[in-house]
Design a protein around this motif. Structure first.
Motif, PDB file in Angstrom:
ATOM      1  N   ASP A 196       0.300  -1.082  -0.097  1.00 27.28           N
ATOM      2  CA  ASP A 196      -0.175  -0.284   0.108  1.00 27.28           C
ATOM      3  C   ASP A 196       0.830   0.896  -0.234  1.00 27.28           C
ATOM      4  O   ASP A 196       0.371   2.108  -0.847  1.00 27.28           O
ATOM      5  N   GLU A 197       1.932   1.162   0.393  1.00 29.66           N
ATOM      6  CA  GLU A 197       2.459   2.370   0.472  1.00 29.66           C
ATOM      7  C   GLU A 197       3.370   2.464  -0.757  1.00 29.66           C
ATOM      8  O   GLU A 197       4.141   3.948  -0.887  1.00 29.66           O
ATOM      9  N   TRP A 198       3.542   1.627  -1.168  1.00 27.17           N
ATOM     10  CA  TRP A 198       4.701   1.880  -2.349  1.00 27.17           C
ATOM     11  C   TRP A 198       4.682   1.200  -3.728  1.00 27.17           C
ATOM     12  O   TRP A 198       5.243   2.482  -4.923  1.00 27.17           O
ATOM     13  N   ARG A 199       3.710   0.848  -3.798  1.00 26.08           N
ATOM     14  CA  ARG A 199       3.279  -0.074  -5.309  1.00 26.08           C
ATOM     15  C   ARG A 199       2.976   0.961  -5.645  1.00 26.08           C
ATOM     16  O   ARG A 199       2.811   1.374  -7.569  1.00 26.08           O
ATOM     17  N   ASN A 200       2.100   2.690  -5.691  1.00 27.33           N
ATOM     18  CA  ASN A 200       1.721   3.477  -6.736  1.00 27.33           C
ATOM     19  C   ASN A 200       3.155   4.099  -7.518  1.00 27.33           C
ATOM     20  O   ASN A 200       3.029   5.098  -8.213  1.00 27.33           O
ATOM     21  N   GLN A 201       4.137   4.835  -6.109  1.00 28.96           N
ATOM     22  CA  GLN A 201       4.982   5.210  -6.284  1.00 28.96           C
ATOM     23  C   GLN A 201       6.270   4.386  -7.163  1.00 28.96           C
ATOM     24  O   GLN A 201       7.267   5.408  -8.009  1.00 28.96           O
ATOM     25  N   ASN A 202       6.319   3.702  -7.186  1.00 30.89           N
ATOM     26  CA  ASN A 202       7.381   2.084  -7.396  1.00 30.89           C
ATOM     27  C   ASN A 202       6.698   1.415  -7.961  1.00 30.89           C
ATOM     28  O   ASN A 202       6.130   0.091  -7.619  1.00 30.89           O
ATOM     29  N   PRO A 203       6.709   0.792  -9.438  1.00 25.44           N
ATOM     30  CA  PRO A 203       5.476   0.577 -10.181  1.00 25.44           C
ATOM     31  C   PRO A 203       6.413  -0.769 -10.073  1.00 25.44           C
ATOM     32  O   PRO A 203       6.141  -1.805 -10.199  1.00 25.44           O
ATOM     33  N   ASN A 204       7.241  -1.186  -9.896  1.00 25.70           N
ATOM     34  CA  ASN A 204       8.962  -2.449  -9.882  1.00 25.70           C
ATOM     35  C   ASN A 204       8.305  -2.695  -7.892  1.00 25.70           C
ATOM     36  O   ASN A 204       8.965  -3.479  -8.251  1.00 25.70           O
ATOM     37  N   PHE A 205       7.796  -1.748  -7.450  1.00 21.57           N
ATOM     38  CA  PHE A 205       8.000  -2.438  -6.087  1.00 21.57           C
ATOM     39  C   PHE A 205       7.846  -3.497  -5.844  1.00 21.57           C
ATOM     40  O   PHE A 205       8.803  -4.632  -5.418  1.00 21.57           O
ATOM     41  N   LEU A 206       6.431  -4.639  -5.958  1.00 22.18           N
ATOM     42  CA  LEU A 206       5.947  -5.815  -6.360  1.00 22.18           C
ATOM     43  C   LEU A 206       7.190  -6.767  -7.069  1.00 22.18           C
ATOM     44  O   LEU A 206       7.385  -7.927  -6.556  1.00 22.18           O
ATOM     45  N   GLU A 207       7.709  -6.513  -7.926  1.00 19.83           N
ATOM     46  CA  GLU A 207       8.239  -7.146  -8.802  1.00 19.83           C
ATOM     47  C   GLU A 207      10.101  -7.349  -8.039  1.00 19.83           C
ATOM     48  O   GLU A 207      10.664  -8.674  -8.095  1.00 19.83           O
ATOM     49  N   TYR A 208      10.152  -6.269  -7.379  1.00 21.26           N
ATOM     50  CA  TYR A 208      10.812  -6.263  -6.395  1.00 21.26           C
ATOM     51  C   TYR A 208      11.705  -7.291  -5.314  1.00 21.26           C
ATOM     52  O   TYR A 208      12.573  -8.538  -5.023  1.00 21.26           O
ATOM     53  N   LEU A 209      10.210  -7.289  -5.193  1.00 21.97           N
ATOM     54  CA  LEU A 209       9.681  -8.529  -3.769  1.00 21.97           C
ATOM     55  C   LEU A 209       9.840  -9.707  -4.065  1.00 21.97           C
ATOM     56  O   LEU A 209      10.156 -10.793  -3.139  1.00 21.97           O
ATOM     57  N   ALA A 210       9.441  -9.978  -5.345  1.00 25.33           N
ATOM     58  CA  ALA A 210       9.323 -10.921  -6.123  1.00 25.33           C
ATOM     59  C   ALA A 210      10.679 -11.698  -6.266  1.00 25.33           C
ATOM     60  O   ALA A 210      10.559 -12.999  -6.322  1.00 25.33           O
ATOM     61  N   VAL A 211      11.518 -11.217  -6.950  1.00 27.49           N
ATOM     62  CA  VAL A 211      12.751 -11.628  -7.350  1.00 27.49           C
ATOM     63  C   VAL A 211      13.334 -11.733  -5.533  1.00 27.49           C
ATOM     64  O   VAL A 211      14.197 -12.693  -5.482  1.00 27.49           O
ATOM     65  N   ILE A 212      12.790 -11.446  -4.531  1.00 26.94           N
ATOM     66  CA  ILE A 212      13.499 -12.409  -3.240  1.00 26.94           C
ATOM     67  C   ILE A 212      13.192 -12.775  -2.862  1.00 26.94           C
ATOM     68  O   ILE A 212      13.767 -13.843  -3.074  1.00 26.94           O
ATOM     69  N   GLU A 213      11.922 -13.277  -3.405  1.00 29.97           N
ATOM     70  CA  GLU A 213      10.862 -14.849  -3.108  1.00 29.97           C
ATOM     71  C   GLU A 213      11.315 -15.600  -3.694  1.00 29.97           C
ATOM     72  O   GLU A 213      11.648 -16.664  -3.743  1.00 29.97           O
ATOM     73  N   ASN A 214      12.431 -15.373  -5.084  1.00 28.82           N
ATOM     74  CA  ASN A 214      12.944 -16.843  -5.601  1.00 28.82           C
ATOM     75  C   ASN A 214      13.936 -17.058  -5.717  1.00 28.82           C
ATOM     76  O   ASN A 214      14.776 -18.311  -6.086  1.00 28.82           O
ATOM     77  N   LEU A 215      14.718 -16.281  -4.999  1.00 31.32           N
ATOM     78  CA  LEU A 215      16.103 -16.746  -4.381  1.00 31.32           C
ATOM     79  C   LEU A 215      15.880 -17.575  -3.069  1.00 31.32           C
ATOM     80  O   LEU A 215      17.055 -17.889  -2.792  1.00 31.32           O
ATOM     81  N   ARG A 216      15.177 -17.269  -2.047  1.00 34.00           N
ATOM     82  CA  ARG A 216      14.435 -18.810  -1.603  1.00 34.00           C
ATOM     83  C   ARG A 216      14.905 -18.434  -0.212  1.00 34.00           C
ATOM     84  O   ARG A 216      14.310 -18.986   0.584  1.00 34.00           O
ATOM     85  N   TYR A 217      16.012 -17.915  -0.196  1.00 33.36           N
ATOM     86  CA  TYR A 217      16.876 -17.820   1.015  1.00 33.36           C
ATOM     87  C   TYR A 217      16.280 -16.534   2.112  1.00 33.36           C
ATOM     88  O   TYR A 217      16.227 -15.057   1.113  1.00 33.36           O
TER      89      TYR A 217
END
Length: 514
Positions: A401-422
């Motif tokens: 809620d805080e960042w998705r409107n200002q930084n359109p890549n925000f959720l993609e950054y988290l998805a990349v972290i998620e795929n790193l698994r650790y």
């Protein structure tokens, strides 16, 4: 046989996550000192804080006019803009000016209309004679719009647009020669006819300057505080550029009014820090240092805030007072060898809302799943573990809620972290993963992403020989430093499905348990 103790979870509560929905907030509001600081300083007009830091709670507290902060004759005007007509306000922009200055005069108009109304009501209710100029301004507003003197939100609509059809001189305004019978002008007409907007801007400018002169007669015994909250309601993707100019216009207007009236009229603007740093305004750092207060918390003050809530409910249930959050829990340590309270706090972002959300889920788990000690009635740490996945979802959603409107890549950054698994991984592997998703083209862009994630406490770093992981929320003075390894904030690990520990092939120095 020893009798079972009553379960704490059966009565304990920490209140609501949302301040505006918490009917008991006034009974246990905890002030970390920021309220007094900003009220006592006549040069400050900006209260900054992250989403969830408690700005709305402070706003509601100030709106209640606490005796320890305000004088008897202080007039408090709380302006929560949750349902504000931002599109209508956008039509008031003076396109001949740049940036936030396009909306400075329309906000000055807001401040002056609300001030005149407050003085009018105060003097009328207390049978005090109105100063001549303010009386004249009130009569003009009544003739232009309605009786009694309208609020700004009452005006912001078709009634205000009728000003575009009037001929208002720049000086000596008054009701005696004013023909206010012009027909209504609609929102659609204002959008489609630039000449109407120009006329409206000119008339508002003339009225504003005249109101400013009239308010020079404010009685010396009065101070007017206009407090603005919920400015982020306009912070939506299709309206971001307009929002920046409108909100920065309020900051320009506040600075003008504060200087003009030397503290007699005091605008105070509550604003999210992330929004403030998007503004392209001159001397932004100077404004941040000289004219603002920041709502920041430490573990000790958050614990006191939570205890004030718990003990309110203890009194209503005729229970003994709780002197430490640790007294809620049966075990002294979690599996990580940290205390239950430290475990909870480390998964917050040092914001009261996070702790309320996590504890609420923990109490609910203890009650529903009977995670309580038979001997003492205290909550088992099993309830914390049970509540943690749901809390992690909450924290993820808060950041979204805080960042998705200002930084359109925000959720993609988290998805990349998620795929790193650790939870802990090398910055080089993170850089490679971002580049593979076209989220960082070169080293400079990668460092910008990493700095952004660090500044918002999504990842932490180790500095020098220290084994402690530093997150910006817990160490606000910690500057970003290039490191080989980073760690995801503990509160996000469950939501991202990460394995606690270090990714294979990652070299890391000794680390503390959290």
């Amino acid at each position: 046989m020893k009798e079972n103790m009553e379960n704490i979870a059966d009565w304990v509560s920490v209140g609501e996550v949302s301040a505006e929905r918490d009917s008991n907030l006034s009974n246990y509001f905890f002030d970390a000192g920021v309220s007094k600081s900003i009220i006592d300083s006549s040069k400050q007009y900006l209260l900054l804080g992250r989403k969830g830091a408690g700005k709305t709670a402070v706003f509601l507290h100030l709106a209640s006019k606490p005796n320890n902060l305000f004088k008897n004759n202080d007039l408090i005007i709380p302006l929560s803009l949750q349902s504000y007509n931002w599109q209508a306000h956008e039509l008031l922009a003076d396109r001949q000016k740049a940036g936030g200055y396009q909306h400075r005069d329309s906000w000055r108009f807001v401040l002056y209309v609300e001030s005149i109304r407050a003085i009018y009501i105060h003097c009328t209710e207390n049978k005090i004679s109105l100063p001549d100029k303010i009386k004249k301004a009130a009569k003009l507003l009544e003739k232009l719009f309605s009786k009694p003197v309208p609020t700004w939100t009452d005006l912001l609509g078709e009634k205000l647009y009728t000003l575009a059809g009037l001929d208002l001189p720049s000086i000596d305004l008054g009701e005696e020669n004013l023909n206010a019978t012009v027909g209504s002008i609609s929102f659609e007409q204002m959008e489609d006819r630039p000449e109407l907007r120009r006329k409206l801007n000119q008339n508002i400018s003339n009225l504003t300057n005249w109101f400013e002169d009239c308010l020079s007669e404010i009685p010396e015994t009065l101070r007017i505080f206009l407090i603005f909250d919920r400015l982020d309601e306009a912070w939506v993707p299709k309206f971001l550029d307009e929002s920046k100019t409108i909100i920065s216009g309020l900051l320009h207007a506040s600075e003008h009014v504060l200087g003009k009236f030397k503290g007699t009229i005091r605008p105070i603007v509550f604003l999210r820090e992330d929004i403030f740093w998007t503004f392209d305004i001159n001397d932004r750092n100077k404004l941040r240092e000289d004219c603002s207060e920041s709502l920041r918390w430490k573990s000790e003050s958050i614990e006191q805030l939570i205890l004030s809530r718990i003990n309110f409910y203890a009194r209503t249930q005729d229970k003994a007072q709780i002197t430490s959050l640790q007294d809620l829990f049966q075990e002294k340590e979690m599996r990580s060898r940290t205390s239950p309270v430290r475990h909870l706090f480390n998964r917050t972002m040092c914001r009261p809302r996070d702790m309320v959300a996590f504890l609420s889920r923990t109490i609910k788990s203890a009650k529903n799943e009977n995670f309580n000690s038979i001997e003492t009635g205290r909550i088992s740490t099993k309830a914390i573990y049970d509540a943690e996945p749901g809390y992690s979802d909450y924290l993820y959603d808060e950041l979204s809620d805080e960042w998705r409107n200002q930084n359109p890549n925000f959720l993609e950054y988290l998805a990349v972290i998620e795929n790193l698994r650790y939870a802990m991984f090398s910055t080089s592997s993170f850089e490679t993963a971002l580049k593979a998703k076209d989220l960082a083209k070169d080293r400079a862009e990668f460092r910008a992403v990493l700095r952004f994630l660090f500044d918002n406490s999504i990842v932490g770093i180790q500095v020098g020989e220290s084994t402690q992981w530093r997150y910006k929320c817990f160490s606000p003075t910690q500057a970003f430093t290039d490191v080989d390894t980073i760690k995801v904030h503990p509160g996000l690990i469950k939501r991202l499905g990460l394995t606690e520990g270090v990714a294979p092939g990652t070299s890391i120095q000794a680390t503390d348990s959290e």
